[in-house]
Write a protein that holds these residues in place. Structure first.
Motif, PDB file in Angstrom:
ATOM      1  N   ILE A  58       0.833  -1.205   0.000  1.00 30.08           N
ATOM      2  CA  ILE A  58       0.000   0.000   0.000  1.00 30.08           C
ATOM      3  C   ILE A  58       0.869   1.257   0.000  1.00 30.08           C
ATOM      4  CG2 ILE A  58      -1.680   1.337   1.338  1.00 30.08           C
ATOM      5  CD1 ILE A  58      -2.750  -1.409   2.364  1.00 30.08           C
ATOM      6  N   LEU A  59       1.823   1.302   0.924  1.00 28.82           N
ATOM      7  CA  LEU A  59       2.659   2.496   1.049  1.00 28.82           C
ATOM      8  C   LEU A  59       3.539   2.701  -0.176  1.00 28.82           C
ATOM      9  CD1 LEU A  59       3.733   2.291   4.804  1.00 28.82           C
ATOM     10  CD2 LEU A  59       1.815   3.520   3.772  1.00 28.82           C
ATOM     11  N   ALA A  60       4.082   1.610  -0.723  1.00 28.99           N
ATOM     12  CA  ALA A  60       4.935   1.727  -1.905  1.00 28.99           C
ATOM     13  C   ALA A  60       4.134   2.232  -3.102  1.00 28.99           C
ATOM     14  CB  ALA A  60       5.574   0.378  -2.223  1.00 28.99           C
ATOM     15  N   LEU A  61       2.927   1.721  -3.281  1.00 30.42           N
ATOM     16  CA  LEU A  61       2.099   2.155  -4.397  1.00 30.42           C
ATOM     17  C   LEU A  61       1.626   3.592  -4.213  1.00 30.42           C
ATOM     18  CD1 LEU A  61       0.076  -1.136  -4.985  1.00 30.42           C
ATOM     19  CD2 LEU A  61       1.871  -0.183  -6.450  1.00 30.42           C
ATOM     20  N   ARG A  62       1.409   3.989  -2.959  1.00 33.08           N
ATOM     21  CA  ARG A  62       1.066   5.395  -2.689  1.00 33.08           C
ATOM     22  C   ARG A  62       2.211   6.301  -3.097  1.00 33.08           C
ATOM     23  NH1 ARG A  62      -3.192   8.252  -2.152  1.00 33.08           N
ATOM     24  NH2 ARG A  62      -2.582   9.429  -0.311  1.00 33.08           N
ATOM     25  N   LEU A  64       4.198   5.835  -5.393  1.00 30.98           N
ATOM     26  CA  LEU A  64       4.250   5.857  -6.856  1.00 30.98           C
ATOM     27  C   LEU A  64       3.128   6.691  -7.452  1.00 30.98           C
ATOM     28  CD1 LEU A  64       5.144   2.118  -7.517  1.00 30.98           C
ATOM     29  CD2 LEU A  64       6.639   4.096  -7.763  1.00 30.98           C
ATOM     30  N   GLY A  65       2.283   7.300  -6.587  1.00 33.09           N
ATOM     31  CA  GLY A  65       1.270   8.225  -7.059  1.00 33.09           C
ATOM     32  C   GLY A  65      -0.113   7.647  -7.268  1.00 33.09           C
ATOM     33  N   LEU A  66      -0.357   6.412  -6.850  1.00 33.51           N
ATOM     34  CA  LEU A  66      -1.675   5.807  -7.048  1.00 33.51           C
ATOM     35  C   LEU A  66      -2.632   6.215  -5.941  1.00 33.51           C
ATOM     36  CD1 LEU A  66       0.233   4.011  -8.828  1.00 33.51           C
ATOM     37  CD2 LEU A  66      -1.363   2.151  -8.409  1.00 33.51           C
ATOM     38  N   ARG A  67      -3.902   6.309  -6.292  1.00 39.86           N
ATOM     39  CA  ARG A  67      -4.939   6.605  -5.309  1.00 39.86           C
ATOM     40  C   ARG A  67      -5.325   5.328  -4.570  1.00 39.86           C
ATOM     41  NH1 ARG A  67      -6.794   8.980  -9.970  1.00 39.86           N
ATOM     42  NH2 ARG A  67      -8.424   7.407 -10.158  1.00 39.86           N
ATOM     43  N   LEU A  68      -5.958   5.492  -3.410  1.00 44.09           N
ATOM     44  CA  LEU A  68      -6.293   4.337  -2.585  1.00 44.09           C
ATOM     45  C   LEU A  68      -7.205   3.350  -3.320  1.00 44.09           C
ATOM     46  CD1 LEU A  68      -6.819   5.843   0.994  1.00 44.09           C
ATOM     47  CD2 LEU A  68      -4.805   4.696   0.050  1.00 44.09           C
ATOM     48  N   GLU A  69      -8.168   3.880  -4.069  1.00 43.60           N
ATOM     49  CA  GLU A  69      -9.079   2.968  -4.774  1.00 43.60           C
ATOM     50  C   GLU A  69      -8.335   2.191  -5.866  1.00 43.60           C
ATOM     51  OE1 GLU A  69     -10.027   7.230  -6.257  1.00 43.60           O
ATOM     52  OE2 GLU A  69      -9.486   6.198  -4.401  1.00 43.60           O
ATOM     53  N   GLN A  70      -7.354   2.825  -6.493  1.00 43.47           N
ATOM     54  CA  GLN A  70      -6.548   2.119  -7.488  1.00 43.47           C
ATOM     55  C   GLN A  70      -5.703   1.037  -6.831  1.00 43.47           C
ATOM     56  OE1 GLN A  70      -4.621   5.745  -8.977  1.00 43.47           O
ATOM     57  NE2 GLN A  70      -5.560   5.389 -10.970  1.00 43.47           N
ATOM     58  N   ILE A  71      -5.157   1.371  -5.662  1.00 41.75           N
ATOM     59  CA  ILE A  71      -4.318   0.410  -4.941  1.00 41.75           C
ATOM     60  C   ILE A  71      -5.133  -0.817  -4.557  1.00 41.75           C
ATOM     61  CG2 ILE A  71      -3.009   0.032  -2.810  1.00 41.75           C
ATOM     62  CD1 ILE A  71      -2.161   2.969  -2.977  1.00 41.75           C
ATOM     63  N   SER A  73      -7.677  -2.120  -6.055  1.00 41.30           N
ATOM     64  CA  SER A  73      -7.893  -2.963  -7.225  1.00 41.30           C
ATOM     65  C   SER A  73      -6.635  -3.731  -7.598  1.00 41.30           C
ATOM     66  CB  SER A  73      -8.349  -2.104  -8.410  1.00 41.30           C
ATOM     67  OG  SER A  73      -9.576  -1.460  -8.127  1.00 41.30           O
ATOM     68  N   LEU A  74      -5.483  -3.056  -7.506  1.00 37.71           N
ATOM     69  CA  LEU A  74      -4.220  -3.701  -7.850  1.00 37.71           C
ATOM     70  C   LEU A  74      -3.888  -4.831  -6.877  1.00 37.71           C
ATOM     71  CD1 LEU A  74      -1.935  -0.704  -8.873  1.00 37.71           C
ATOM     72  CD2 LEU A  74      -2.716  -2.572 -10.333  1.00 37.71           C
ATOM     73  N   LEU A  75      -4.102  -4.602  -5.600  1.00 33.65           N
ATOM     74  CA  LEU A  75      -3.762  -5.613  -4.604  1.00 33.65           C
ATOM     75  C   LEU A  75      -4.640  -6.849  -4.735  1.00 33.65           C
ATOM     76  CD1 LEU A  75      -3.028  -3.503  -1.398  1.00 33.65           C
ATOM     77  CD2 LEU A  75      -1.427  -4.469  -3.037  1.00 33.65           C
ATOM     78  N   ASP A  76      -5.825  -6.667  -5.286  1.00 32.80           N
ATOM     79  CA  ASP A  76      -6.708  -7.810  -5.505  1.00 32.80           C
ATOM     80  C   ASP A  76      -6.413  -8.524  -6.817  1.00 32.80           C
ATOM     81  OD1 ASP A  76      -7.989  -7.314  -3.115  1.00 32.80           O
ATOM     82  OD2 ASP A  76      -9.494  -6.003  -4.031  1.00 32.80           O
ATOM     83  N   ASP A  77      -5.463  -7.981  -7.585  1.00 30.36           N
ATOM     84  CA  ASP A  77      -5.080  -8.559  -8.864  1.00 30.36           C
ATOM     85  C   ASP A  77      -3.886  -9.487  -8.640  1.00 30.36           C
ATOM     86  OD1 ASP A  77      -4.277  -9.191 -11.408  1.00 30.36           O
ATOM     87  OD2 ASP A  77      -4.322  -7.142 -12.159  1.00 30.36           O
ATOM     88  N   ASP A  78      -4.046 -10.745  -8.949  1.00 37.83           N
ATOM     89  CA  ASP A  78      -2.976 -11.719  -8.720  1.00 37.83           C
ATOM     90  C   ASP A  78      -1.734 -11.454  -9.570  1.00 37.83           C
ATOM     91  OD1 ASP A  78      -4.581 -13.021  -6.910  1.00 37.83           O
ATOM     92  OD2 ASP A  78      -5.384 -14.437  -8.384  1.00 37.83           O
TER      93      ASP A  78
END
Length: 313
Positions: A58-62, A64-71, A73-78
């Motif tokens: 979560i923190l690393a993707l934040r 990188l500029g991603l919003r929480l809702e985007q994160i 979705s990404l974390l639920d993507d295998d």
């Protein structure tokens, strides 16, 4: 299994260990981004090793500029692996280090002058402030989206009537700032980047020639701000020994910059908020999109969009 893997953290313990606030962890739980491993009978949150790993994601993707809702979705993507997240995080840290190294060099120059009892030049102070507030970029490309049902047409209607996207790439880094501009301005910019021959000078060419004839030097272009997806630029020119800053549309400023060889900068906060971690796409510059395909604007595409009588002009 190691002791660290067996350990369970209370919310306050995890907040202290990671430098986050308890309120932040509560919020991540409330939005379903980081649900604790379990709750005690008293309702207290307990976090396990798997939660710590997810929190790092979560923190690393934040960063990188991603919003929480985007994160979420990404974390639920295998397909999103920890390896890729760490790699992208490392790339960003290296970019930030390079930025800090540039600032360090400029501050060292100022300090050396002060230690010699020499007043640093105004330009040295400006260089130091510039390193803190702006990032140099390269006008890398102009792209368009070809809708899937029009991609093979010689003159796609939506492309003819739509916008272009200019990509500014961080010099020495991977981040890219996309800016939507008008079709005419985008075509002129792509033509200059591609060094396509033109039978007569266009508007930006005339402006560049007039400035040169008048002894005006374009010092730099800055994408200085963004509000509600509208970007704002400034052009700094020098005439008769004095510098002047002029407001401009990014499309006009960039067209001028590529014609006179002026450097292009982006305010740090702008690229932090609106930049992409990298340019997606394959080696041909094509980007898959659910509504079509992003493609570099080529001379053939531009010619196909022009009326036949305009081509002969």
């Amino acid at each position: 299994m190691s002791n660290s893997e067996d350990r369970r953290w209370k919310v306050g313990e995890l907040a202290k260990a990671t430098g986050l606030t308890v309120r932040t962890l509560h919020h991540y739980d409330e939005v379903g981004l980081l649900v604790p491993w379990k709750r005690t009978s008293a309702g207290h949150r307990l976090y396990a090793g798997q939660d710590v790993r997810r929190l790092y994601h979560i923190l690393a993707l934040r960063r990188l500029g991603l919003r929480l809702e985007q994160i979420g979705s990404l974390l639920d993507d295998d397909d999103v692996s920890l390896v890729e997240t760490v790699r992208r995080h490392l790339e960003q840290v290296e970019r930030e280090l390079e930025h800090q190294h540039r600032l360090r060099r400029r501050l060292r120059q100022i300090l050396d002058a002060l230690e010699r009892s020499v007043e640093p030049t105004v330009n040295e102070f400006i260089d130091a402030m510039e390193a803190m507030t702006v990032i140099e970029t390269i006008v890398e490309d102009v792209v368009i989206r070809l809708p899937a049902d029009e991609a093979d047409e010689p003159s796609p209607p939506l492309v003819r009537e739509g916008y272009r996207v200019v990509l500014l790439k961080e010099r020495g880094g991977e981040r890219v700032l996309p800016i939507w501009i008008g079709a005419q301005e985008g075509d002129l910019l792509a033509a200059r980047l591609g060094e396509w021959s033109q039978k007569r000078p266009m508007g930006p060419d005339l402006t560049a020639q007039l400035l040169k004839a008048g002894g005006v030097h374009v010092e730099r272009v800055v994408i200085a701000g963004a509000r509600e997806m509208t970007f704002y630029a400034t052009v700094t020119v020098k005439a008769a020994g004095e510098s002047h800053e002029v407001d401009a549309r990014p499309s006009d400023a960039l067209n001028l910059a590529v014609r006179v060889g002026a450097p292009v900068f982006v305010a740090t906060e702008v690229i932090d908020q609106s930049g992409l971690a990298s340019r997606p796409g394959d080696a041909e510059g094509r980007v898959a999109d659910t509504q079509g395909e992003w493609r570099s604007l080529s001379q053939d595409i531009i010619r196909s969009l022009q009326p036949r009588e305009a081509r002969a002009d």
